[in-house]
Structures are given as C-alpha cells and as structure tokens.
Scaffold this motif. Structure first.
Motif, PDB file in Angstrom:
ATOM      1  N   ALA A   1       0.835  -1.202   0.000  1.00 13.50           N
ATOM      2  CA  ALA A   1       0.000   0.000   0.000  1.00 13.50           C
ATOM      3  C   ALA A   1       0.871   1.253   0.000  1.00 13.50           C
ATOM      4  O   ALA A   1       0.576   2.231  -0.688  1.00 13.50           O
ATOM      5  CB  ALA A   1      -0.914  -0.012   1.221  1.00 13.50           C
ATOM      6  N   ALA A   2       1.973   1.216   0.772  1.00 14.48           N
ATOM      7  CA  ALA A   2       2.871   2.368   0.816  1.00 14.48           C
ATOM      8  C   ALA A   2       3.568   2.592  -0.521  1.00 14.48           C
ATOM      9  O   ALA A   2       3.860   3.725  -0.900  1.00 14.48           O
ATOM     10  CB  ALA A   2       3.918   2.159   1.918  1.00 14.48           C
ATOM     11  N   MET A   3       3.805   1.506  -1.242  1.00 18.79           N
ATOM     12  CA  MET A   3       4.508   1.611  -2.523  1.00 18.79           C
ATOM     13  C   MET A   3       3.728   2.435  -3.539  1.00 18.79           C
ATOM     14  O   MET A   3       4.306   3.025  -4.449  1.00 18.79           O
ATOM     15  CB  MET A   3       4.755   0.208  -3.078  1.00 18.79           C
ATOM     16  N   ALA A   4       2.406   2.511  -3.381  1.00 23.02           N
ATOM     17  CA  ALA A   4       1.594   3.256  -4.337  1.00 23.02           C
ATOM     18  C   ALA A   4       1.642   4.758  -4.082  1.00 23.02           C
ATOM     19  O   ALA A   4       1.170   5.537  -4.893  1.00 23.02           O
ATOM     20  CB  ALA A   4       0.150   2.772  -4.273  1.00 23.02           C
ATOM     21  N   ILE A   5       2.199   5.181  -2.930  1.00 26.39           N
ATOM     22  CA  ILE A   5       2.229   6.605  -2.588  1.00 26.39           C
ATOM     23  C   ILE A   5       3.337   7.324  -3.336  1.00 26.39           C
ATOM     24  O   ILE A   5       3.154   8.458  -3.788  1.00 26.39           O
ATOM     25  CB  ILE A   5       2.401   6.780  -1.061  1.00 26.39           C
ATOM     26  N   ARG A   6       4.497   6.680  -3.482  1.00 30.20           N
ATOM     27  CA  ARG A   6       5.642   7.333  -4.119  1.00 30.20           C
ATOM     28  C   ARG A   6       5.314   7.841  -5.530  1.00 30.20           C
ATOM     29  O   ARG A   6       5.597   9.006  -5.850  1.00 30.20           O
ATOM     30  CB  ARG A   6       6.847   6.392  -4.157  1.00 30.20           C
TER      31      ARG A   6
ATOM     32  N   MET B   1      11.232   9.149   1.399  1.00 29.20           N
ATOM     33  CA  MET B   1      10.154   8.161   1.371  1.00 29.20           C
ATOM     34  C   MET B   1      10.644   6.727   1.507  1.00 29.20           C
ATOM     35  O   MET B   1       9.961   5.882   2.085  1.00 29.20           O
ATOM     36  CB  MET B   1       9.317   8.323   0.102  1.00 29.20           C
ATOM     37  N   THR B   2      11.836   6.441   0.999  1.00 29.94           N
ATOM     38  CA  THR B   2      12.367   5.081   1.130  1.00 29.94           C
ATOM     39  C   THR B   2      12.505   4.694   2.590  1.00 29.94           C
ATOM     40  O   THR B   2      12.103   3.607   3.018  1.00 29.94           O
ATOM     41  CB  THR B   2      13.729   4.959   0.426  1.00 29.94           C
ATOM     42  N   ASP B   3      13.072   5.617   3.385  1.00 29.13           N
ATOM     43  CA  ASP B   3      13.228   5.342   4.816  1.00 29.13           C
ATOM     44  C   ASP B   3      11.882   5.269   5.513  1.00 29.13           C
ATOM     45  O   ASP B   3      11.667   4.415   6.386  1.00 29.13           O
ATOM     46  CB  ASP B   3      14.104   6.426   5.461  1.00 29.13           C
ATOM     47  N   ALA B   4      10.949   6.157   5.135  1.00 31.95           N
ATOM     48  CA  ALA B   4       9.615   6.133   5.741  1.00 31.95           C
ATOM     49  C   ALA B   4       8.901   4.812   5.450  1.00 31.95           C
ATOM     50  O   ALA B   4       8.251   4.237   6.329  1.00 31.95           O
ATOM     51  CB  ALA B   4       8.790   7.307   5.215  1.00 31.95           C
ATOM     52  N   GLU B   5       9.037   4.315   4.226  1.00 33.64           N
ATOM     53  CA  GLU B   5       8.410   3.039   3.849  1.00 33.64           C
ATOM     54  C   GLU B   5       9.004   1.892   4.648  1.00 33.64           C
ATOM     55  O   GLU B   5       8.283   0.992   5.096  1.00 33.64           O
ATOM     56  CB  GLU B   5       8.593   2.793   2.355  1.00 33.64           C
ATOM     57  N   GLU B   6      10.324   1.918   4.854  1.00 33.69           N
ATOM     58  CA  GLU B   6      10.967   0.847   5.621  1.00 33.69           C
ATOM     59  C   GLU B   6      10.509   0.869   7.075  1.00 33.69           C
ATOM     60  O   GLU B   6      10.297  -0.178   7.689  1.00 33.69           O
ATOM     61  CB  GLU B   6      12.489   0.985   5.525  1.00 33.69           C
ATOM     62  N   GLN B   7      10.360   2.086   7.636  1.00 37.86           N
ATOM     63  CA  GLN B   7       9.886   2.176   9.016  1.00 37.86           C
ATOM     64  C   GLN B   7       8.435   1.724   9.127  1.00 37.86           C
ATOM     65  O   GLN B   7       8.045   1.097  10.112  1.00 37.86           O
ATOM     66  CB  GLN B   7      10.046   3.606   9.531  1.00 37.86           C
ATOM     67  N   ALA B   8       7.640   2.018   8.108  1.00 35.68           N
ATOM     68  CA  ALA B   8       6.250   1.556   8.104  1.00 35.68           C
ATOM     69  C   ALA B   8       6.198   0.033   8.043  1.00 35.68           C
ATOM     70  O   ALA B   8       5.349  -0.604   8.672  1.00 35.68           O
ATOM     71  CB  ALA B   8       5.495   2.156   6.919  1.00 35.68           C
ATOM     72  N   THR B   9       7.136  -0.546   7.284  1.00 37.88           N
ATOM     73  CA  THR B   9       7.227  -2.007   7.188  1.00 37.88           C
ATOM     74  C   THR B   9       7.528  -2.631   8.540  1.00 37.88           C
ATOM     75  O   THR B   9       7.085  -3.742   8.850  1.00 37.88           O
ATOM     76  CB  THR B   9       8.338  -2.398   6.188  1.00 37.88           C
ATOM     77  N   GLU B  10       8.285  -1.902   9.368  1.00 38.94           N
ATOM     78  CA  GLU B  10       8.645  -2.388  10.702  1.00 38.94           C
ATOM     79  C   GLU B  10       7.556  -2.096  11.727  1.00 38.94           C
ATOM     80  O   GLU B  10       7.788  -2.135  12.934  1.00 38.94           O
ATOM     81  CB  GLU B  10       9.964  -1.742  11.132  1.00 38.94           C
ATOM     82  N   HIS B  11       6.351  -1.777  11.231  1.00 36.83           N
ATOM     83  CA  HIS B  11       5.166  -1.568  12.072  1.00 36.83           C
ATOM     84  C   HIS B  11       5.319  -0.386  13.018  1.00 36.83           C
ATOM     85  O   HIS B  11       4.877  -0.444  14.176  1.00 36.83           O
ATOM     86  CB  HIS B  11       4.836  -2.848  12.855  1.00 36.83           C
ATOM     87  N   ARG B  12       5.950   0.690  12.537  1.00 38.15           N
ATOM     88  CA  ARG B  12       6.011   1.926  13.309  1.00 38.15           C
ATOM     89  C   ARG B  12       4.808   2.783  12.924  1.00 38.15           C
ATOM     90  O   ARG B  12       4.708   3.276  11.801  1.00 38.15           O
ATOM     91  CB  ARG B  12       7.333   2.650  13.040  1.00 38.15           C
ATOM     92  N   ASP B  13       3.924   2.950  13.893  1.00 41.28           N
ATOM     93  CA  ASP B  13       2.638   3.592  13.605  1.00 41.28           C
ATOM     94  C   ASP B  13       2.802   5.024  13.121  1.00 41.28           C
ATOM     95  O   ASP B  13       2.020   5.490  12.286  1.00 41.28           O
ATOM     96  CB  ASP B  13       1.755   3.556  14.855  1.00 41.28           C
ATOM     97  N   GLY B  14       3.795   5.733  13.668  1.00 41.72           N
ATOM     98  CA  GLY B  14       4.005   7.118  13.252  1.00 41.72           C
ATOM     99  C   GLY B  14       4.335   7.227  11.780  1.00 41.72           C
ATOM    100  O   GLY B  14       3.795   8.089  11.068  1.00 41.72           O
ATOM    101  N   ALA B  15       5.207   6.332  11.294  1.00 40.89           N
ATOM    102  CA  ALA B  15       5.589   6.342   9.880  1.00 40.89           C
ATOM    103  C   ALA B  15       4.403   5.989   8.997  1.00 40.89           C
ATOM    104  O   ALA B  15       4.196   6.591   7.937  1.00 40.89           O
ATOM    105  CB  ALA B  15       6.745   5.370   9.644  1.00 40.89           C
ATOM    106  N   LYS B  16       3.595   5.004   9.434  1.00 41.45           N
ATOM    107  CA  LYS B  16       2.406   4.625   8.656  1.00 41.45           C
ATOM    108  C   LYS B  16       1.433   5.796   8.542  1.00 41.45           C
ATOM    109  O   LYS B  16       0.915   6.089   7.463  1.00 41.45           O
ATOM    110  CB  LYS B  16       1.692   3.454   9.334  1.00 41.45           C
ATOM    111  N   ALA B  17       1.190   6.461   9.693  1.00 40.56           N
ATOM    112  CA  ALA B  17       0.251   7.584   9.697  1.00 40.56           C
ATOM    113  C   ALA B  17       0.770   8.736   8.834  1.00 40.56           C
ATOM    114  O   ALA B  17      -0.004   9.395   8.128  1.00 40.56           O
ATOM    115  CB  ALA B  17       0.022   8.062  11.135  1.00 40.56           C
TER     116      ALA B  17
END
Length: 504
Positions: free
Chosen positions: A6-11, A53-69
């Motif tokens: 899902a995050a991949m579609a944002i870039r 965005m690459t780093d943000a996507e990786e943090q979202a992958t690690e289930h960090r809620d802040g990065a996902k939001a």
C-alpha cells in the motif's frame, strides 16, 4: 505485508505531483500569477519529501505507527494537490487554446461549453487552495524531521527499452525442460484414474513463485491430456471461494457451456459435467475456510464421468487436506540451479551483445539468492539488466532478503518495483482499479494510462509506443502474468501478478 505494498503506491503519486508542479505551461501562461512564492516553495520541498520516502516506507514495514500515519497523510495531501495542479494545467491549456485561436476555429457555440473565467476570481480561489496545500506540506516536513527520516535520493534509472514485441514471456522450452519430470508424474496420475469412479483430486503445493501455475499449464496442454479428457476447464480461484461465483466461472470457461442462465450456477455446472470425463484446474487456492463450500461444489462435480479429476494449485498443504484428496499432495520442489541460471542470464543480458565475463561469474552467486523460484529469478534478472557495473550487481547480491521461505518472493518484487522510474510505478499502481484475476486488455490499459497522463511525452515515440515499452518492462519483471494473444491478432490480455493478487 499489506502495508508494504500500500505504501509503494504513494511514491508515484508524489512523483506525479512533483512533475505537475514543475510543468512549464504554468509559468508560460502565468496561471499562478500572485502565487509565485508559494509555487517556488512547493517545488523546493516536494522533492525533499520524495528523498525520505524510502526510509519512511521501511519504518512503516517495521510496524512503526508514526511512519504509517505520516505516509497516509502524505497520500491524502498528494491526492488533493494533484487535483489542484490539474486545475492549474487546465487553465494553462485554456489560455494556450485561446492564444492559438482554437476557440474561433471551433465556432462560437463551442465557447459556451467552457465556463466563463474571471482572472481575479480564479486567482483568489486557487490561491486559497494552494495555501492550504502548502500548510499541509509544511506540517509533513516538520513531522518528517521529527521522525528523523533519512535522506535517500533515488538514483537515476538506466533505461534500456526492449525493442522487440512487447509481450515478454519466459521461453516455454525452459519451463518444459525444468518441470518435465514433474509433468510426467502428474500426467501419469491423471491418466491412471480412467477406471476410478470417484472424483480424483490432485493437489500441487509450493510457495508463491515456484511455478505451480506454469506446471499446471504444461499438464493442461499436454497432448495426451487433451486427448484423454472430453472436457477441459481452467479457473483461477485466488482468495475468494464463493460457490455460486466459482460454479458460474467454471461453466463460462467451457466451450460447451449451456445457455440455461435462468438456472442456479450449481445446476448449470452439474448439467455441464454430467457423463463427461473432465479435467478441472482450480488454480491458486488460498482460502482455507471453505470446507462446507467445497462439499457443495464437490457434489455437483461428482456427476462427471468415470476418470474425472480436479487438479489444484495452492501454497498451503491444509487446502489439499480440506479438499479431501485421497493421495498425498504433490510438493513442488525448488527449481534446479542450472535452470535458475538460464532464466537470470536470459533476462540480465541482451542476446545481441557479448556477455561481460565478470558479470557472468556473478550469476552463480546470485542464483543461490533465488531459493529455486523461477519468478524470483525472472524479476531479479530484469533488475540486473538495468545495472552495468560489478558494484551494482554486488549490491543486489548482498541484500539480506531477496527470497526466503518466510517472505516468499515479495522482497525481490518490491526491490524490482523500487527500481522503476516514477511514471512506471504510477502505471502499475493504477492497475489496482481492476479486480483480482481479471483479464485486462493491454491496448485498453495503455489508453487508460494515456488518458490519466501517466505516460511522459517524448519526441521520438508516440504515447502508444511508450505505453507498450512500459507494459513490456512491467511484464518482464513478473508484475503481469498469463499474457495471451486473443482475437487472432496482435491484441493481448493478462492478469496481475503476485504483488497485486495477494497484497493489494
């Protein structure tokens, strides 16, 4: 894993916004008059967001809620901002049309189709919209620094278009030779049911990307099988196991389908198979919570003739157990290394050029990273094709997660996706509008890409030609599957690959 895709579609959405904000028409026709400063700030800050965005996507992958939001808020802002810049572009095109006298050529009546523009009202309305976007971007930038996302600018993509036919499929002879023993074993099992009055269920089990569907296709098209069975049926099941929908799909897949559309799908299915020795392929079953549903479907299928069989492909052994197979599942082994090597070399090197010796030596090491998966080898080989130096190949080879039993092939598909230029990512992400397992007409898809402005203009090629190149590249990376010619000419259709089917 769903968050990853899902995050991949944002870039690509943000990349498209960057391109729209930098459109030369906006300055040429002064549609942002009075908003120049805000425009300059946006053109500076949007690329900075892309770089983290690459780093943000990786943090979202690690289930960090802040990065996902943060990514979700970025997505919402990007959607609104894209619409605003579409309005600016429309106004620029309107002014260009007036300057070139197109309105006069179309006659006065056509002018009535266009809304009346007041420059002061337009500037006021759009200025307010732009300020709101800028405020939202400022908040995202502040949060970006608070989360300490790291800057990782995307390297320029090496573009090496394939100038051949844009439908790229792995050579059938590689698949045929690599799975010849498996094919012969299963064909023998199917033909051996000729005197069996009970419905035979033959499961092929293996992780995603191992070639289950390819093997099933080889079996399905085997001349002995085609001759033995009176009726051959193929249906892709995926994650939904609805009895009525599946029954209808099976009937519609048959050239002998009946026209009793007023009857229930199960009744139509029973009528279709009654007395017929058939082979039904149920491809790619995921859902394990369908025991009662399968029993309802099986009752109808048991009306087939003696020797009928159901061949299923699945990633889960429990599916085979639920379907009541009276034999052990056929566990598909990893592909042998020398076949994986052939696939990688076929993808990574141009057939017209001499293969660099140092890179050929690297292939043996890279083969081990594919875990015997032909789909991983195909995707990785296509990425390697865009890399020309030993350091780039080593960087790919040294990645800790390319394809494992736990993650399957998603990491290599994500790596392959990240390696694409932004406009190709946007074209791929757009395919989310189609249902799973839907057969998509390639020509229509390319026209949709063009209509949505996803394909960049180039002087040397038409938009349709560029669209074909984009489709070719995405197909070569295994994002599109089951590409087939239909209607007897150069029209093609396909379905989406694993990346969309399971995670979108």
């Amino acid at each position: 894993m769903a968050e990853v895709v899902a995050a991949m579609a944002i870039r690509p959405l943000v990349s498209m916004l960057v391109n729209k904000a930098a459109n030369s028409l906006l300055d040429k026709y002064k549609v942002m008059e009075g908003m120049e400063e805000q425009h300059k700030i946006l053109k500076r800050k949007l690329p900075a967001i892309l770089d983290v965005m690459t780093d943000a996507e990786e943090q979202a992958t690690e289930h960090r809620d802040g990065a996902k939001a943060w990514l979700q808020e970025l997505k919402a802002v990007a959607y609104v901002a894209n619409e605003v810049f579409d309005e600016f572009k429309y106004e620029a095109l309107r002014r260009e049309s007036m300057k070139k006298g197109h309105y006069r050529k179309l006659c006065f009546d056509v002018i009535k189709l266009f809304p009346t523009y007041n420059h002061i009202v337009f500037r006021y309305k759009m200025g307010r919209k732009l300020c709101r976007i800028l405020q939202a971007i400022e908040v995202l930038i502040a949060e970006m620094h608070a989360f300490r996302f790291k800057y990782r600018p995307q390297p320029p993509v090496f573009k090496q278009w394939r100038q051949t036919d844009y439908v790229i499929i792995d050579p059938q002879e590689i698949a045929s030779r690599s799975r010849d023993k498996d094919k012969r074993n299963i064909v023998a099992t199917l033909l051996g049911q000729v005197n069996n009055a009970n419905l035979a269920v033959v499961p092929i089990v293996g992780m995603g990307g191992l070639g289950k569907t390819t093997l099933a296709q080889l079996i399905y098209n085997e001349p002995k099988v085609q001759k033995h069975f009176q009726l051959l049926l193929w249906v892709c099941v995926s994650d939904i196991f609805d009895v009525n929908s599946l029954s209808k799909s099976i009937v519609e897949a048959s050239p002998k389908k009946n026209d009793d559309t007023d009857k229930q799908p199960l009744d139509r299915l029973q009528k279709l198979v009654s007395g017929q020795r058939y082979l039904l392929v149920l491809d790619d079953i995921w859902n394990k919570e369908f025991h009662n549903k399968w029993e309802r479907l099986k009752i109808c299928l048991e009306h087939g003739g003696m020797g009928s069989a159901v061949l299923i492909t699945t990633r889960d052994k429990r599916v085979a157990e639920i379907m009541g197979s009276d034999r052990a599942a056929y566990n598909l082994n990893a592909l042998e290394d020398h076949f994986i090597k052939k696939i990688i070399e076929a993808r990574a090197f141009s057939s017209e050029k001499e293969k660099p010796v140092d890179l050929v030596k690297m292939v043996d090491e890279i083969v081990k990273r594919c875990c015997g998966s032909p789909l991983a080898a195909t995707a990785l080989g296509s990425v390697l094709r865009t890399k020309s130096s030993m350091n780039e190949w080593k960087a790919l080879s040294s990645r800790s997660s390319i394809c494992t039993d736990e993650t399957g092939i998603l990491p290599i598909l994500k790596l392959s996706y990240n390696d694409l230029p932004s406009h190709m990512k946007q074209c791929f992400a757009f395919c989310a509008i189609f249902p799973k397992d839907y057969k998509i007409n390639v020509e229509e898809l390319i026209q949709l890409w063009i209509a949505n402005g996803f394909i960049p203009e180039q002087e040397e090629d038409s938009l349709e030609t560029i669209g074909k190149h984009i489709f070719s590249e995405l197909a070569s990376r295994s994002f599109f599957l089951d590409i087939e010619e239909f209607k007897g000419d150069k029209h093609y259709r396909f379905r989406l690959g694993v990346l969309f089917q399971k995670y979108m």
